[in-house]
Write a protein that holds these residues in place. Structure first.
Motif, PDB file in Angstrom:
ATOM      1  N   LYS A  35     -21.136 -45.579 -32.189  1.00 30.44           N
ATOM      2  CA  LYS A  35     -22.411 -45.994 -31.602  1.00 30.44           C
ATOM      3  C   LYS A  35     -22.647 -47.487 -31.760  1.00 30.44           C
ATOM      4  O   LYS A  35     -23.107 -48.162 -30.829  1.00 30.44           O
ATOM      5  CB  LYS A  35     -23.548 -45.201 -32.243  1.00 30.44           C
ATOM      6  N   THR A  36     -22.353 -48.026 -32.945  1.00 29.21           N
ATOM      7  CA  THR A  36     -22.577 -49.455 -33.166  1.00 29.21           C
ATOM      8  C   THR A  36     -21.666 -50.302 -32.275  1.00 29.21           C
ATOM      9  O   THR A  36     -22.045 -51.392 -31.846  1.00 29.21           O
ATOM     10  CB  THR A  36     -22.347 -49.819 -34.641  1.00 29.21           C
ATOM     11  N   PHE A  37     -20.480 -49.819 -31.993  1.00 27.64           N
ATOM     12  CA  PHE A  37     -19.544 -50.519 -31.112  1.00 27.64           C
ATOM     13  C   PHE A  37     -20.143 -50.658 -29.714  1.00 27.64           C
ATOM     14  O   PHE A  37     -20.134 -51.740 -29.113  1.00 27.64           O
ATOM     15  CB  PHE A  37     -18.230 -49.730 -31.052  1.00 27.64           C
ATOM     16  N   PHE A  38     -20.709 -49.574 -29.202  1.00 26.91           N
ATOM     17  CA  PHE A  38     -21.247 -49.607 -27.847  1.00 26.91           C
ATOM     18  C   PHE A  38     -22.606 -50.303 -27.772  1.00 26.91           C
ATOM     19  O   PHE A  38     -22.985 -50.811 -26.718  1.00 26.91           O
ATOM     20  CB  PHE A  38     -21.328 -48.194 -27.273  1.00 26.91           C
ATOM     21  N   GLU A 116     -24.913 -42.220 -24.543  1.00 28.52           N
ATOM     22  CA  GLU A 116     -26.096 -42.129 -25.402  1.00 28.52           C
ATOM     23  C   GLU A 116     -26.712 -43.500 -25.643  1.00 28.52           C
ATOM     24  O   GLU A 116     -27.933 -43.663 -25.567  1.00 28.52           O
ATOM     25  CB  GLU A 116     -25.697 -41.494 -26.737  1.00 28.52           C
ATOM     26  N   VAL A 117     -25.873 -44.490 -25.913  1.00 26.25           N
ATOM     27  CA  VAL A 117     -26.375 -45.846 -26.161  1.00 26.25           C
ATOM     28  C   VAL A 117     -27.023 -46.422 -24.907  1.00 26.25           C
ATOM     29  O   VAL A 117     -28.093 -47.035 -24.974  1.00 26.25           O
ATOM     30  CB  VAL A 117     -25.229 -46.764 -26.641  1.00 26.25           C
ATOM     31  N   GLU A 118     -26.392 -46.235 -23.754  1.00 18.57           N
ATOM     32  CA  GLU A 118     -26.967 -46.749 -22.514  1.00 18.57           C
ATOM     33  C   GLU A 118     -28.319 -46.120 -22.221  1.00 18.57           C
ATOM     34  O   GLU A 118     -29.240 -46.784 -21.758  1.00 18.57           O
ATOM     35  CB  GLU A 118     -25.998 -46.501 -21.353  1.00 18.57           C
ATOM     36  N   ALA A 119     -28.427 -44.815 -22.502  1.00 25.66           N
ATOM     37  CA  ALA A 119     -29.699 -44.125 -22.274  1.00 25.66           C
ATOM     38  C   ALA A 119     -30.779 -44.662 -23.204  1.00 25.66           C
ATOM     39  O   ALA A 119     -31.924 -44.879 -22.797  1.00 25.66           O
ATOM     40  CB  ALA A 119     -29.528 -42.623 -22.474  1.00 25.66           C
ATOM     41  N   LEU A 121     -30.877 -47.667 -24.752  1.00 18.60           N
ATOM     42  CA  LEU A 121     -31.225 -49.051 -24.457  1.00 18.60           C
ATOM     43  C   LEU A 121     -32.015 -49.173 -23.159  1.00 18.60           C
ATOM     44  O   LEU A 121     -32.879 -50.037 -23.038  1.00 18.60           O
ATOM     45  CB  LEU A 121     -29.955 -49.906 -24.377  1.00 18.60           C
ATOM     46  N   SER A 122     -31.714 -48.313 -22.195  1.00 16.93           N
ATOM     47  CA  SER A 122     -32.461 -48.377 -20.939  1.00 16.93           C
ATOM     48  C   SER A 122     -33.896 -47.911 -21.120  1.00 16.93           C
ATOM     49  O   SER A 122     -34.782 -48.286 -20.348  1.00 16.93           O
ATOM     50  CB  SER A 122     -31.778 -47.513 -19.873  1.00 16.93           C
ATOM     51  N   GLY A 123     -34.142 -47.127 -22.160  1.00 11.44           N
ATOM     52  CA  GLY A 123     -35.496 -46.638 -22.405  1.00 11.44           C
ATOM     53  C   GLY A 123     -36.236 -47.450 -23.430  1.00 11.44           C
ATOM     54  O   GLY A 123     -37.395 -47.207 -23.705  1.00 11.44           O
ATOM     55  N   LEU A 124     -35.531 -48.461 -24.035  1.00 15.14           N
ATOM     56  CA  LEU A 124     -36.159 -49.281 -25.066  1.00 15.14           C
ATOM     57  C   LEU A 124     -36.279 -50.721 -24.592  1.00 15.14           C
ATOM     58  O   LEU A 124     -36.317 -51.002 -23.402  1.00 15.14           O
ATOM     59  CB  LEU A 124     -35.325 -49.202 -26.353  1.00 15.14           C
ATOM     60  N   GLY A 125     -36.301 -51.594 -25.535  1.00 20.52           N
ATOM     61  CA  GLY A 125     -36.578 -52.991 -25.241  1.00 20.52           C
ATOM     62  C   GLY A 125     -35.552 -53.669 -24.375  1.00 20.52           C
ATOM     63  O   GLY A 125     -35.857 -54.618 -23.684  1.00 20.52           O
ATOM     64  N   ASP A 126     -34.279 -53.228 -24.426  1.00 23.20           N
ATOM     65  CA  ASP A 126     -33.261 -53.920 -23.671  1.00 23.20           C
ATOM     66  C   ASP A 126     -33.578 -53.897 -22.180  1.00 23.20           C
ATOM     67  O   ASP A 126     -33.448 -54.892 -21.480  1.00 23.20           O
ATOM     68  CB  ASP A 126     -31.904 -53.272 -23.932  1.00 23.20           C
ATOM     69  N   SER A 127     -34.007 -52.757 -21.685  1.00 27.33           N
ATOM     70  CA  SER A 127     -34.377 -52.644 -20.276  1.00 27.33           C
ATOM     71  C   SER A 127     -35.604 -53.494 -19.980  1.00 27.33           C
ATOM     72  O   SER A 127     -35.678 -54.173 -18.952  1.00 27.33           O
ATOM     73  CB  SER A 127     -34.644 -51.185 -19.920  1.00 27.33           C
ATOM     74  N   ASP A 128     -36.586 -53.450 -20.883  1.00 27.38           N
ATOM     75  CA  ASP A 128     -37.801 -54.234 -20.707  1.00 27.38           C
ATOM     76  C   ASP A 128     -37.470 -55.729 -20.619  1.00 27.38           C
ATOM     77  O   ASP A 128     -38.010 -56.449 -19.793  1.00 27.38           O
ATOM     78  CB  ASP A 128     -38.771 -54.018 -21.877  1.00 27.38           C
ATOM     79  N   TYR A 129     -36.553 -56.149 -21.485  1.00 25.83           N
ATOM     80  CA  TYR A 129     -36.195 -57.567 -21.510  1.00 25.83           C
ATOM     81  C   TYR A 129     -35.505 -57.958 -20.199  1.00 25.83           C
ATOM     82  O   TYR A 129     -35.778 -58.998 -19.622  1.00 25.83           O
ATOM     83  CB  TYR A 129     -35.257 -57.838 -22.686  1.00 25.83           C
ATOM     84  N   LYS A 130     -34.620 -57.087 -19.729  1.00 27.25           N
ATOM     85  CA  LYS A 130     -33.895 -57.377 -18.498  1.00 27.25           C
ATOM     86  C   LYS A 130     -34.850 -57.500 -17.323  1.00 27.25           C
ATOM     87  O   LYS A 130     -34.658 -58.316 -16.429  1.00 27.25           O
ATOM     88  CB  LYS A 130     -32.871 -56.268 -18.238  1.00 27.25           C
ATOM     89  N   GLN A 131     -35.887 -56.691 -17.304  1.00 19.28           N
ATOM     90  CA  GLN A 131     -36.825 -56.681 -16.193  1.00 19.28           C
ATOM     91  C   GLN A 131     -37.891 -57.764 -16.325  1.00 19.28           C
ATOM     92  O   GLN A 131     -38.788 -57.863 -15.499  1.00 19.28           O
ATOM     93  CB  GLN A 131     -37.493 -55.301 -16.097  1.00 19.28           C
ATOM     94  N   GLY A 132     -37.823 -58.555 -17.370  1.00 17.79           N
ATOM     95  CA  GLY A 132     -38.750 -59.663 -17.507  1.00 17.79           C
ATOM     96  C   GLY A 132     -39.967 -59.357 -18.352  1.00 17.79           C
ATOM     97  O   GLY A 132     -40.820 -60.215 -18.536  1.00 17.79           O
ATOM     98  N   ASN A 133     -40.053 -58.146 -18.881  1.00 17.22           N
ATOM     99  CA  ASN A 133     -41.193 -57.798 -19.721  1.00 17.22           C
ATOM    100  C   ASN A 133     -40.881 -58.205 -21.155  1.00 17.22           C
ATOM    101  O   ASN A 133     -40.322 -57.442 -21.923  1.00 17.22           O
ATOM    102  CB  ASN A 133     -41.471 -56.289 -19.628  1.00 17.22           C
ATOM    103  N   LYS A 134     -41.233 -59.423 -21.539  1.00 20.74           N
ATOM    104  CA  LYS A 134     -40.845 -59.966 -22.833  1.00 20.74           C
ATOM    105  C   LYS A 134     -41.957 -59.866 -23.873  1.00 20.74           C
ATOM    106  O   LYS A 134     -41.868 -60.446 -24.944  1.00 20.74           O
ATOM    107  CB  LYS A 134     -40.431 -61.434 -22.684  1.00 20.74           C
TER     108      LYS A 134
END
Length: 235
Positions: A35-38, A116-119, A121-134
């Motif tokens: 998990k940490t690798f991905f 699992e990691v992609e799911a 991150l897409s539901g947490l801050g990583d997705s928010d950051y990508k979409q500009g919600n900082k």
């Protein structure tokens, strides 16, 4: 130097090298595809590789030092024969479980940890950051005085929490309880550095060229060999 001192130095060096080699191999075989690798691989696809590498590797280095320290202290708190037995049991358990899970997954070549990691991150801050919600990231940055990048902070905390209780952490504790603690620490940090560096430099593409089943089988065999060595050779 008298003969007794020379023997002591040689034994110490041998213990360090043995601990470093075991720890290095254990980390490489258990962390590739973990998990940490991905987490590092996926975050590095969207953010600065240097920042993600710094956060993820920093978390793993801290965890390695803490785990090795726990393993070093354990024999001083619990009779050594029990810590030795516990470490041996852990190696056999992890090795057997890895082999069983890998052999059962015949025909399933996709990395379940990646999905699992992609799911997550897409539901947490990583997705928010990508979409500009900082907003959330800026909040953390203000709390930290603006000194730490929010991406670095996220990479560190996500990696640290994912590693807590992971088999590599428990195996590091077991190794440090029965092998040279400095060697285990050095080998573990080097191993994490290699795996994290590989992850941020294209871990997703690298993983697709490897079979999860083959990696799991190799890791399982390695843990079983460690367990057998621990069973036959007592300190």
């Amino acid at each position: 130097m008298d003969p007794a001192g020379a023997v002591g130095v040689a034994a110490s060096e041998g213990g360090f090298l043995e601990g470093a080699f075991k720890s290095l191999m254990m980390i490489i075989m258990s962390e590739i595809g973990d998990k940490t690798f991905f987490i590092a691989a996926v975050m590095a696809m969207k953010h600065s590789r240097v920042t993600v590498l710094s956060g993820a590797f920093g978390a793993l280095a801290v965890m390695t030092v803490l785990s090795a320290a726990l393993g070093y202290l354990a024999p001083n708190l619990i009779p050594k024969k029990y810590t030795h037995l516990a470490a041996t049991t852990l190696f056999f358990f992890f090795g057997g479980r890895l082999l069983w899970e890998s052999l059962r997954s015949a025909g399933e070549e996709s990395w379940s940890e990646l999905a699992e990691v992609e799911a997550e991150l897409s539901g947490l801050g990583d997705s928010d950051y990508k979409q500009g919600n900082k907003k959330k990231f800026n909040s953390w940055q203000r709390k930290l005085g603006g000194l730490i990048s929010p991406v670095l902070f996220e990479a560190f905390t996500l990696t640290f929490m994912a590693e807590w209780g992971d088999r590599s952490q428990l195996a590091t504790i077991g190794l440090a309880a029965q092998t040279n603690v400095a060697g285990v620490t050095a080998g573990g940090i080097i191993g994490h550095g290699l795996c994290t560096g590989l992850a941020v430099c294209g871990g997703r593409h690298f993983a697709t060229s490897l079979s999860e089943r083959a990696v799991g089988i190799c890791g399982g065999i390695l843990f079983l060999l460690f367990g057998l060595h621990s069973l036959l050779v007592e300190d």
